[in-house]
Write a protein that holds these residues in place. Sequence first.
Motif, PDB file in Angstrom:
ATOM      1  N   LEU A 119       0.846  -1.189   0.000  1.00  0.00           N
ATOM      2  CA  LEU A 119       0.000   0.000   0.000  1.00  0.00           C
ATOM      3  C   LEU A 119       0.880   1.237   0.000  1.00  0.00           C
ATOM      4  N   VAL A 120       0.579   2.196  -0.879  1.00  0.00           N
ATOM      5  CA  VAL A 120       1.345   3.423  -1.009  1.00  0.00           C
ATOM      6  C   VAL A 120       0.455   4.596  -0.606  1.00  0.00           C
ATOM      7  N   SER A 121       1.048   5.564   0.092  1.00  0.00           N
ATOM      8  CA  SER A 121       0.283   6.753   0.461  1.00  0.00           C
ATOM      9  C   SER A 121       1.205   7.950   0.649  1.00  0.00           C
ATOM     10  N   ASN A 122       0.607   9.124   0.624  1.00  0.00           N
ATOM     11  CA  ASN A 122       1.327  10.381   0.824  1.00  0.00           C
ATOM     12  C   ASN A 122       1.238  10.790   2.286  1.00  0.00           C
ATOM     13  N   GLU A 123       2.373  11.097   2.882  1.00  0.00           N
ATOM     14  CA  GLU A 123       2.365  11.649   4.233  1.00  0.00           C
ATOM     15  C   GLU A 123       1.845  13.079   4.137  1.00  0.00           C
ATOM     16  N   VAL A 124       0.768  13.367   4.841  1.00  0.00           N
ATOM     17  CA  VAL A 124       0.140  14.685   4.737  1.00  0.00           C
ATOM     18  C   VAL A 124       0.186  15.456   6.051  1.00  0.00           C
ATOM     19  N   GLY A 125       0.806  14.923   7.066  1.00  0.00           N
ATOM     20  CA  GLY A 125       0.758  15.551   8.375  1.00  0.00           C
ATOM     21  C   GLY A 125       1.944  16.429   8.723  1.00  0.00           C
ATOM     22  N   TRP A 126       2.872  16.640   7.804  1.00  0.00           N
ATOM     23  CA  TRP A 126       4.056  17.423   8.124  1.00  0.00           C
ATOM     24  C   TRP A 126       3.971  18.884   7.706  1.00  0.00           C
ATOM     25  N   GLY A 127       2.866  19.257   7.108  1.00  0.00           N
ATOM     26  CA  GLY A 127       2.715  20.639   6.657  1.00  0.00           C
ATOM     27  C   GLY A 127       1.955  21.476   7.676  1.00  0.00           C
ATOM     28  N   ILE A 128       1.568  22.646   7.251  1.00  0.00           N
ATOM     29  CA  ILE A 128       0.808  23.541   8.119  1.00  0.00           C
ATOM     30  C   ILE A 128      -0.632  23.052   8.228  1.00  0.00           C
ATOM     31  N   VAL A 129      -1.343  23.543   9.214  1.00  0.00           N
ATOM     32  CA  VAL A 129      -2.761  23.216   9.355  1.00  0.00           C
ATOM     33  C   VAL A 129      -3.497  23.902   8.209  1.00  0.00           C
ATOM     34  N   PRO A 130      -4.254  23.124   7.413  1.00  0.00           N
ATOM     35  CA  PRO A 130      -4.963  23.723   6.278  1.00  0.00           C
ATOM     36  C   PRO A 130      -5.941  24.812   6.723  1.00  0.00           C
ATOM     37  N   ASP A 131      -6.234  25.715   5.794  1.00  0.00           N
ATOM     38  CA  ASP A 131      -7.066  26.871   6.128  1.00  0.00           C
ATOM     39  C   ASP A 131      -8.560  26.651   5.909  1.00  0.00           C
ATOM     40  N   ASN A 132      -8.960  25.439   5.498  1.00  0.00           N
ATOM     41  CA  ASN A 132     -10.390  25.218   5.300  1.00  0.00           C
ATOM     42  C   ASN A 132     -10.801  23.859   5.859  1.00  0.00           C
ATOM     43  N   ALA A 133     -12.079  23.735   6.149  1.00  0.00           N
ATOM     44  CA  ALA A 133     -12.590  22.549   6.845  1.00  0.00           C
ATOM     45  C   ALA A 133     -12.409  21.266   6.032  1.00  0.00           C
ATOM     46  N   LEU A 134     -12.632  21.324   4.724  1.00  0.00           N
ATOM     47  CA  LEU A 134     -12.502  20.124   3.903  1.00  0.00           C
ATOM     48  C   LEU A 134     -11.058  19.623   3.897  1.00  0.00           C
ATOM     49  N   ALA A 135     -10.113  20.530   3.734  1.00  0.00           N
ATOM     50  CA  ALA A 135      -8.700  20.140   3.723  1.00  0.00           C
ATOM     51  C   ALA A 135      -8.271  19.605   5.088  1.00  0.00           C
ATOM     52  N   ARG A 137     -10.269  18.110   7.224  1.00  0.00           N
ATOM     53  CA  ARG A 137     -10.881  16.785   7.359  1.00  0.00           C
ATOM     54  C   ARG A 137     -10.085  15.749   6.560  1.00  0.00           C
ATOM     55  N   PHE A 138      -9.680  16.106   5.337  1.00  0.00           N
ATOM     56  CA  PHE A 138      -8.870  15.197   4.534  1.00  0.00           C
ATOM     57  C   PHE A 138      -7.596  14.817   5.271  1.00  0.00           C
ATOM     58  N   ARG A 139      -6.878  15.814   5.789  1.00  0.00           N
ATOM     59  CA  ARG A 139      -5.632  15.552   6.504  1.00  0.00           C
ATOM     60  C   ARG A 139      -5.868  14.641   7.702  1.00  0.00           C
ATOM     61  N   ASP A 140      -6.922  14.909   8.438  1.00  0.00           N
ATOM     62  CA  ASP A 140      -7.236  14.089   9.616  1.00  0.00           C
ATOM     63  C   ASP A 140      -7.594  12.665   9.220  1.00  0.00           C
ATOM     64  N   GLU A 141      -8.466  12.495   8.226  1.00  0.00           N
ATOM     65  CA  GLU A 141      -8.895  11.154   7.800  1.00  0.00           C
ATOM     66  C   GLU A 141      -7.708  10.363   7.251  1.00  0.00           C
ATOM     67  N   ALA A 142      -6.858  11.016   6.455  1.00  0.00           N
ATOM     68  CA  ALA A 142      -5.682  10.336   5.917  1.00  0.00           C
ATOM     69  C   ALA A 142      -4.736   9.929   7.050  1.00  0.00           C
ATOM     70  N   GLY A 143      -4.533  10.811   7.996  1.00  0.00           N
ATOM     71  CA  GLY A 143      -3.656  10.491   9.122  1.00  0.00           C
ATOM     72  C   GLY A 143      -4.174   9.332   9.955  1.00  0.00           C
ATOM     73  N   PHE A 144      -5.481   9.324  10.226  1.00  0.00           N
ATOM     74  CA  PHE A 144      -6.071   8.202  10.976  1.00  0.00           C
ATOM     75  C   PHE A 144      -5.923   6.898  10.198  1.00  0.00           C
ATOM     76  N   LEU A 145      -6.166   6.948   8.884  1.00  0.00           N
ATOM     77  CA  LEU A 145      -6.020   5.748   8.055  1.00  0.00           C
ATOM     78  C   LEU A 145      -4.573   5.258   8.071  1.00  0.00           C
ATOM     79  N   HIS A 146      -3.626   6.158   7.938  1.00  0.00           N
ATOM     80  CA  HIS A 146      -2.212   5.766   7.937  1.00  0.00           C
ATOM     81  C   HIS A 146      -1.837   5.051   9.233  1.00  0.00           C
TER      82      HIS A 146
END
Length: 168
Positions: A119-135, A137-146
């Motif tokens: 399984l391949v995935s992008n690490e998305v948790g090393w950047g800044i906190v996104p400025d909108n709710a959808l982004a 949520r994406f970061r949180d859901e991806a992090g939980f899945l990882h």
Amino acid sequence: MNHLFVIGGARSGKSGYAQQRAETCGLSPVFVATAQAFDAEMTDRIARHRADRGPEWQTVEAPLALPETIAAHATPDRVLLVDCLTLWVTNLLMAERPIPAACDALTQAIEQAQGPVILVSNEVGWGIVPDNALARRFRDEAGFLHQRVAKTVPEVQLVVVGLPMRLK
């Protein structure tokens, strides 16, 4: 070969590393694609990646039905390469699917797979906190899945600048 989770940033070399691992394990390779071509650039990108893999690869598209695809195609004579989980999470978000239930189904499919799954995935948790709710949520859901996938598989590799680093 056991199940493997390969994670890294954009253009880190994670997909190439995962492909090399799949091609050298001695099993028939199956590429499980989660990408969807919504524009010409993505259509070209998908075509380039398909050509890079070569004719020995079977390709199965699974933009949403990833757990079902793993269950159907993971056999002892095949290695599945799923690329990538962050696109799958995006697809689930856009389709307004229940992500926690889909992640439950995915980890169950990995645990029950009769052949190795990479399984391949992008690490998305090393950047800044996104400025909108959808982004966010994406970061949180991806992090939980990882985190869940990393707990499920016996080997985790982080790829940075083309170099794999074993985390587990």
